[in-house]
Design a protein around this motif. Structure first.
Motif, PDB file in Angstrom:
ATOM      1  N   LYS A 207     148.320 146.606  34.149  1.00 42.34           N
ATOM      2  CA  LYS A 207     147.754 145.484  34.902  1.00 42.34           C
ATOM      3  C   LYS A 207     148.418 144.158  34.551  1.00 42.34           C
ATOM      4  N   GLY A 208     148.978 144.083  33.364  1.00 42.02           N
ATOM      5  CA  GLY A 208     149.576 142.856  32.848  1.00 42.02           C
ATOM      6  C   GLY A 208     149.383 142.856  31.343  1.00 42.02           C
ATOM      7  N   HIS A 260     156.704 136.966  35.796  1.00 44.78           N
ATOM      8  CA  HIS A 260     155.441 137.670  35.995  1.00 44.78           C
ATOM      9  C   HIS A 260     155.579 139.137  35.633  1.00 44.78           C
ATOM     10  N   ILE A 262     153.512 142.352  36.771  1.00 45.07           N
ATOM     11  CA  ILE A 262     152.433 142.729  37.693  1.00 45.07           C
ATOM     12  C   ILE A 262     152.354 144.248  37.846  1.00 45.07           C
ATOM     13  N   ASP A 263     151.210 144.695  38.307  1.00 44.72           N
ATOM     14  CA  ASP A 263     150.883 146.117  38.375  1.00 44.72           C
ATOM     15  C   ASP A 263     151.459 146.753  39.633  1.00 44.72           C
ATOM     16  N   SER A 269     151.047 144.662  45.738  1.00 41.30           N
ATOM     17  CA  SER A 269     150.738 143.725  44.648  1.00 41.30           C
ATOM     18  C   SER A 269     151.641 142.500  44.688  1.00 41.30           C
ATOM     19  N   GLU A 273     150.554 138.480  44.749  1.00 40.30           N
ATOM     20  CA  GLU A 273     151.064 137.505  43.784  1.00 40.30           C
ATOM     21  C   GLU A 273     151.669 136.286  44.483  1.00 40.30           C
ATOM     22  N   GLY A 281     148.265 140.060  37.818  1.00 40.80           N
ATOM     23  CA  GLY A 281     149.062 140.282  36.610  1.00 40.80           C
ATOM     24  C   GLY A 281     149.058 139.075  35.683  1.00 40.80           C
ATOM     25  N   THR A 282     150.117 138.952  34.860  1.00 39.75           N
ATOM     26  CA  THR A 282     150.260 137.878  33.879  1.00 39.75           C
ATOM     27  C   THR A 282     151.490 137.039  34.209  1.00 39.75           C
TER      28      THR A 282
END
Length: 285
Positions: A207-208, A260, A262-263, A269, A273, A281-282
């Motif tokens: 997920k991140g 980033h 991301i999943d 996804s 984003e 995500g992160t």
């Protein structure tokens, strides 16, 4: 359940400022993991890339292909060998890596993008000496695994200027005629930095960055790169996340606007984003 027409219209209207924001900008996407071997996710991902191109984003797609390499090695009766998470690459394995990545995987992605209405050009790090590498220094010999020493983006820029999505497999050349297998995350980060990209997006099977790796509810959505050493010290960044996050940190420190993780297991996804308030995500800045 069908989404009401007004809600659908709201989604499109909310996406408009983001489309305007990213039009004409360069975004490097590293594609791999589950999103690459699940046909439904692959189709969704390629549709996202085509949509990004059609709204004016300069997309550069960098891909891996570990599962496909392992499958081909199995077909010829050769066992995959990993040392500290990295594929040991002898001369025969390097031949297979080049054949699978620069051949089948790369051209299948180009074909799919073209079928969906995009314009794509398959490249690898050997083209125009795009990626040059030296043998990776490691405690144990990894064979033909390389560390990138220089990036030449001329052929990437040429492709983008002519309206193509460059699809890049991460094979690198050596200075004495060798060919090296290089990490796709590292290659994507190096290419993004050299291009001065606005974003680097690494598609992963998580997920991140999670505060608790066993609890997806503990996602850390935003990280300043200055916080990374402390997060490592606390054990929050550990294991396989360390090299991915190091790539994000390196990219940001070399001038990439945002990086980033991301999943890739979530369909579309990348659109969430780029074109929504929520993001996913992160993000590292």
């Amino acid at each position: 359940m069908e989404i009401p027409i007004q809600d659908r219209a709201d989604v499109l209207v909310k996406a408009l400022p983001y489309i305007q924001k990213w039009a004409g900008k360069t975004i490097v996407v590293k594609y791999g993991g589950n999103a690459m071997i699940n046909e439904e996710l692959k189709d969704a991902m390629m549709r996202d890339i085509v949509l990004m191109q059609l709204v004016g984003i300069n997309v550069v797609l960098v891909h891996g292909g570990g599962p496909e390499i392992s499958a081909m090695l199995k077909k010829i009766g050769k066992e995959s060998k990993f040392i500290n998470g990295m594929r040991y690459t002898d001369a025969e394995t390097m031949d297979i890596v080049q054949m699978v990545l620069a051949g089948k995987v790369n051209k299948d992605l180009v074909k799919l993008l073209e079928q969906l209405g995009g314009r794509a050009l398959g490249l690898c790090g050997l083209d125009n000496r795009m990626l040059m590498a030296e043998k990776k220094a490691a405690a144990e010999d990894l064979g033909f695994v390389g560390e990138i020493t220089s990036v030449n983006t001329a052929v990437i820029n040429d492709a983008v200027e002519k309206g193509y999505i460059p699809v890049i497999s991460t094979i690198a050349g050596g200075y004495h005629g060798e060919t090296y297998n290089v990490n796709a995350d590292v290659a994507a980060a190096s290419i993004a930095a050299k291009l001065g990209a606005m974003k680097l997006i690494l598609m992963t099977d998580v997920k991140g960055l999670l505060r608790d790796k066993d609890d997806e509810g503990t996602l850390i959505p935003v990280v300043n790169v200055s916080e990374v050493p402390m997060l490592k010290k606390e054990g929050i960044i550990s294991g396989g996340m360390i090299p991915k996050i190091d790539c994000c940190v390196d990219a940001v420190r070399q001038g990439v606007g945002r990086a980033h993780i991301i999943d890739g297991r979530i369909s579309h996804s990348i659109l969430i984003e780029l074109f929504s308030d929520e993001g996913i995500g992160t993000m590292f800045y």
